[in-house]
Design a protein around this motif. Structure first.
Motif, PDB file in Angstrom:
ATOM      1  N   LEU A 184       0.798  -1.159   0.083  1.00 23.22           N
ATOM      2  CA  LEU A 184      -0.123  -0.020   0.153  1.00 23.22           C
ATOM      3  C   LEU A 184       0.869   1.266  -0.067  1.00 23.22           C
ATOM      4  O   LEU A 184       0.772   2.295  -0.792  1.00 23.22           O
ATOM      5  N   VAL A 185       1.963   1.321   0.788  1.00 23.49           N
ATOM      6  CA  VAL A 185       2.821   2.547   1.193  1.00 23.49           C
ATOM      7  C   VAL A 185       3.424   2.483  -0.298  1.00 23.49           C
ATOM      8  O   VAL A 185       3.869   3.709  -0.712  1.00 23.49           O
ATOM      9  N   HIS A 186       4.136   1.421  -0.711  1.00 24.44           N
ATOM     10  CA  HIS A 186       4.962   1.386  -1.891  1.00 24.44           C
ATOM     11  C   HIS A 186       4.318   1.806  -3.042  1.00 24.44           C
ATOM     12  O   HIS A 186       4.813   2.961  -3.922  1.00 24.44           O
ATOM     13  N   LEU A 187       3.242   1.498  -3.552  1.00 23.39           N
ATOM     14  CA  LEU A 187       2.324   1.730  -4.704  1.00 23.39           C
ATOM     15  C   LEU A 187       2.075   3.268  -4.566  1.00 23.39           C
ATOM     16  O   LEU A 187       1.836   3.912  -5.440  1.00 23.39           O
ATOM     17  N   THR A 188       1.463   3.709  -3.285  1.00 30.23           N
ATOM     18  CA  THR A 188       1.045   5.142  -3.244  1.00 30.23           C
ATOM     19  C   THR A 188       2.219   5.774  -3.493  1.00 30.23           C
ATOM     20  O   THR A 188       2.045   7.061  -4.361  1.00 30.23           O
ATOM     21  N   CYS A 189       3.192   5.861  -2.820  1.00 28.95           N
ATOM     22  CA  CYS A 189       4.297   6.650  -3.236  1.00 28.95           C
ATOM     23  C   CYS A 189       4.819   6.765  -4.664  1.00 28.95           C
ATOM     24  O   CYS A 189       5.334   7.669  -5.107  1.00 28.95           O
ATOM     25  N   ALA A 190       5.097   5.500  -5.026  1.00 25.31           N
ATOM     26  CA  ALA A 190       5.479   5.184  -6.399  1.00 25.31           C
ATOM     27  C   ALA A 190       4.563   6.012  -7.643  1.00 25.31           C
ATOM     28  O   ALA A 190       4.884   6.596  -8.642  1.00 25.31           O
ATOM     29  N   ALA A 191       3.057   6.009  -7.325  1.00 30.34           N
ATOM     30  CA  ALA A 191       2.184   6.705  -8.154  1.00 30.34           C
ATOM     31  C   ALA A 191       2.255   8.053  -7.802  1.00 30.34           C
ATOM     32  O   ALA A 191       2.338   8.909  -8.904  1.00 30.34           O
ATOM     33  N   LEU A 192       2.480   8.638  -6.782  1.00 33.10           N
ATOM     34  CA  LEU A 192       2.784  10.105  -6.367  1.00 33.10           C
ATOM     35  C   LEU A 192       4.039  10.647  -7.144  1.00 33.10           C
ATOM     36  O   LEU A 192       4.209  11.750  -7.853  1.00 33.10           O
ATOM     37  N   TRP A 193       5.217   9.932  -6.930  1.00 32.36           N
ATOM     38  CA  TRP A 193       6.472  10.129  -7.622  1.00 32.36           C
ATOM     39  C   TRP A 193       6.273  10.263  -9.119  1.00 32.36           C
ATOM     40  O   TRP A 193       6.900  11.095  -9.728  1.00 32.36           O
ATOM     41  N   THR A 194       5.877   9.110  -9.598  1.00 38.08           N
ATOM     42  CA  THR A 194       5.928   8.923 -10.996  1.00 38.08           C
ATOM     43  C   THR A 194       4.896   9.934 -11.625  1.00 38.08           C
ATOM     44  O   THR A 194       5.019  10.687 -12.563  1.00 38.08           O
ATOM     45  N   GLY A 195       3.616   9.929 -11.345  1.00 36.11           N
ATOM     46  CA  GLY A 195       2.478  10.630 -11.991  1.00 36.11           C
ATOM     47  C   GLY A 195       2.652  12.122 -11.614  1.00 36.11           C
ATOM     48  O   GLY A 195       2.595  13.221 -12.536  1.00 36.11           O
ATOM     49  N   GLY A 196       3.345  12.476 -10.346  1.00 42.31           N
ATOM     50  CA  GLY A 196       3.641  13.765  -9.986  1.00 42.31           C
ATOM     51  C   GLY A 196       4.692  14.610 -10.868  1.00 42.31           C
ATOM     52  O   GLY A 196       4.627  15.680 -11.379  1.00 42.31           O
ATOM     53  N   LEU A 197       5.712  13.690 -11.231  1.00 45.10           N
ATOM     54  CA  LEU A 197       6.736  14.295 -12.092  1.00 45.10           C
ATOM     55  C   LEU A 197       6.356  14.514 -13.552  1.00 45.10           C
ATOM     56  O   LEU A 197       6.677  15.673 -14.065  1.00 45.10           O
ATOM     57  N   LEU A 198       5.733  13.608 -14.066  1.00 45.28           N
ATOM     58  CA  LEU A 198       4.900  13.872 -15.272  1.00 45.28           C
ATOM     59  C   LEU A 198       4.057  15.029 -15.411  1.00 45.28           C
ATOM     60  O   LEU A 198       4.164  16.006 -16.287  1.00 45.28           O
ATOM     61  N   HIS A 199       2.990  15.250 -14.405  1.00 43.37           N
ATOM     62  CA  HIS A 199       2.200  16.454 -14.164  1.00 43.37           C
ATOM     63  C   HIS A 199       3.124  17.725 -14.029  1.00 43.37           C
ATOM     64  O   HIS A 199       2.685  19.009 -14.595  1.00 43.37           O
ATOM     65  N   ALA A 200       4.073  17.741 -13.276  1.00 42.41           N
ATOM     66  CA  ALA A 200       4.883  18.801 -12.822  1.00 42.41           C
ATOM     67  C   ALA A 200       5.623  19.236 -14.203  1.00 42.41           C
ATOM     68  O   ALA A 200       5.767  20.595 -14.359  1.00 42.41           O
ATOM     69  N   LEU A 201       6.225  18.520 -14.952  1.00 44.10           N
ATOM     70  CA  LEU A 201       6.926  19.013 -16.196  1.00 44.10           C
ATOM     71  C   LEU A 201       5.616  19.492 -17.204  1.00 44.10           C
ATOM     72  O   LEU A 201       6.069  20.304 -17.715  1.00 44.10           O
ATOM     73  N   ARG A 202       4.609  18.909 -17.370  1.00 45.79           N
ATOM     74  CA  ARG A 202       3.460  19.402 -18.219  1.00 45.79           C
ATOM     75  C   ARG A 202       3.058  20.857 -17.694  1.00 45.79           C
ATOM     76  O   ARG A 202       3.033  21.679 -18.445  1.00 45.79           O
ATOM     77  N   THR A 203       3.193  21.148 -16.273  1.00 43.19           N
ATOM     78  CA  THR A 203       2.910  22.391 -16.017  1.00 43.19           C
ATOM     79  C   THR A 203       3.746  23.311 -16.103  1.00 43.19           C
ATOM     80  O   THR A 203       3.637  24.426 -16.521  1.00 43.19           O
TER      81      THR A 203
END
Length: 324
Positions: A184-203
């Motif tokens: 649960l912790v691993h998947l949540t953190c991985a989703a935040l990291w991966t999806g977050g960086l993708l959206h940050a670069l788009r922003t």
């Protein structure tokens, strides 16, 4: 130039898809292990499901960070953000979850036709109920994403994460709740990291002309500080989970002698590369004359993270090195 980015994106997607599709046979070669029929297709569906989680979770995370960047307030007190990809991610996740549910409905075998699928049987097993939960959760997430309150999709997305954590650790395993908590912790953190960086670069691309370099650098800096904590959590939970699968006295042998170990080793190397790229980006962000030169290693980091997601999908389709 206008075609370069779409073509590069399609090439990267194709390469990422090859990992789960062709990975089982490569990882199993010479180990004496046998994968379940249709392991490549299952791995691909799981990869799509993981990616479909990363995109909306990352958007919600970065959009929240963006609100705290000074100088970006618009008339509604919210900064301008890129068009959401969450509805498309929810649709992809729904299709992937539906495909995985059909596999569960045929006794974890790839169905040859619709007649092989026992939909009613899904309600009779734990895995079936979890598969149905994921299908319904992605459907609700998609409806939330196109509603006036897209932030509400966090709840169905959380349900998918919980379902995945429970699915990965059946009740026959020793201390399954511990394993589910780690996942649960691993998947949540991985989703935040991966999806977050993708959206940050788009922003950042959108903000470059609208708000200037300082706002973009501030957003990337906020993300980088959280990403450091996420990396620590991912590393800790990943190591702990690996030691539960492969005891310390056997881990070196199993990293080369089992399909699961080989794939896990590939994932570790990818995460190490990601960490190096993240450190490089952080140094540029702090010391370069133009802080946004950090975007170059950050883009490479997104690619490496995408490959890590594909390898994670492959891991779920391989036989475990130890039977509990």
């Amino acid at each position: 130039m206008t075609l370069t980015r779409p073509v590069a994106f399609l090439v990267l997607v194709a390469l990422a898809a090859l990992i789960p599709l062709l990975g089982p046979s490569s990882a199993l070669h010479g180990t004496g292990e046998a994968a379940a029929p249709g392991a490549g297709g299952t791995a691909l569906l799981r990869t799509v499901l993981f990616a479909a989680l990363c995109v909306p979770i990352g958007e919600l995370f970065v959009n929240r960070l963006a609100r705290s960047v000074p100088g970006t307030e618009e008339a509604d007190d919210h900064p301008v953000v890129p068009r959401s990809w969450s509805p498309f991610a929810a649709a992809a996740g729904f299709v992937a979850a539906l495909g995985l549910a059909s596999v569960v409905a045929t006794g974890n075998l790839a169905p040859d036709g619709l007649s092989d699928i026992d939909v009613g049987g899904l309600y009779a097993s734990r895995d079936g109920k979890l598969a149905l939960l994921e299908v319904n959760a992605f459907l609700v997430a998609g409806l939330c994403a196109v509603s006036r309150r897209p932030a509400t999709q966090v709840w169905p997305l959380a349900a998918v994460v919980v379902a995945e954590a429970l699915r990965a650790h059946p009740t026959t395993e020793q201390t399954p709740l511990t394993g589910s908590g780690l996942t649960l912790v691993h998947l949540t953190c991985a989703a935040l990291w991966t999806g977050g960086l993708l959206h940050a670069l788009r922003t950042l691309r959108l903000w470059h002309d609208r708000y200037g370099t300082a706002a973009g650098a501030a957003l990337l800096g906020l993300y980088a500080r959280v990403a450091a904590v996420l990396l620590a959590a991912i590393t800790a939970t990943g190591v702990w989970s690996s030691l539960r699968r492969m005891p310390p006295e056997t881990i070196l042998e199993q990293l080369t002698a089992t399909a699961y170990g080989r794939t896990l080793l590939a994932k570790v190397l990818l995460v190490a590369a990601v960490a190096a790229l993240a450190l490089w980006a952080r140094r540029r962000l702090r010391r370069a004359a133009d802080p946004l030169t950090a975007c170059a290693p950050a883009r490479a980091e997104v690619v490496a993270l995408g490959l890590a997601v594909a390898v994670s999908g492959l891991l779920t389709a391989l036989p475990l090195p130890i039977r509990w």
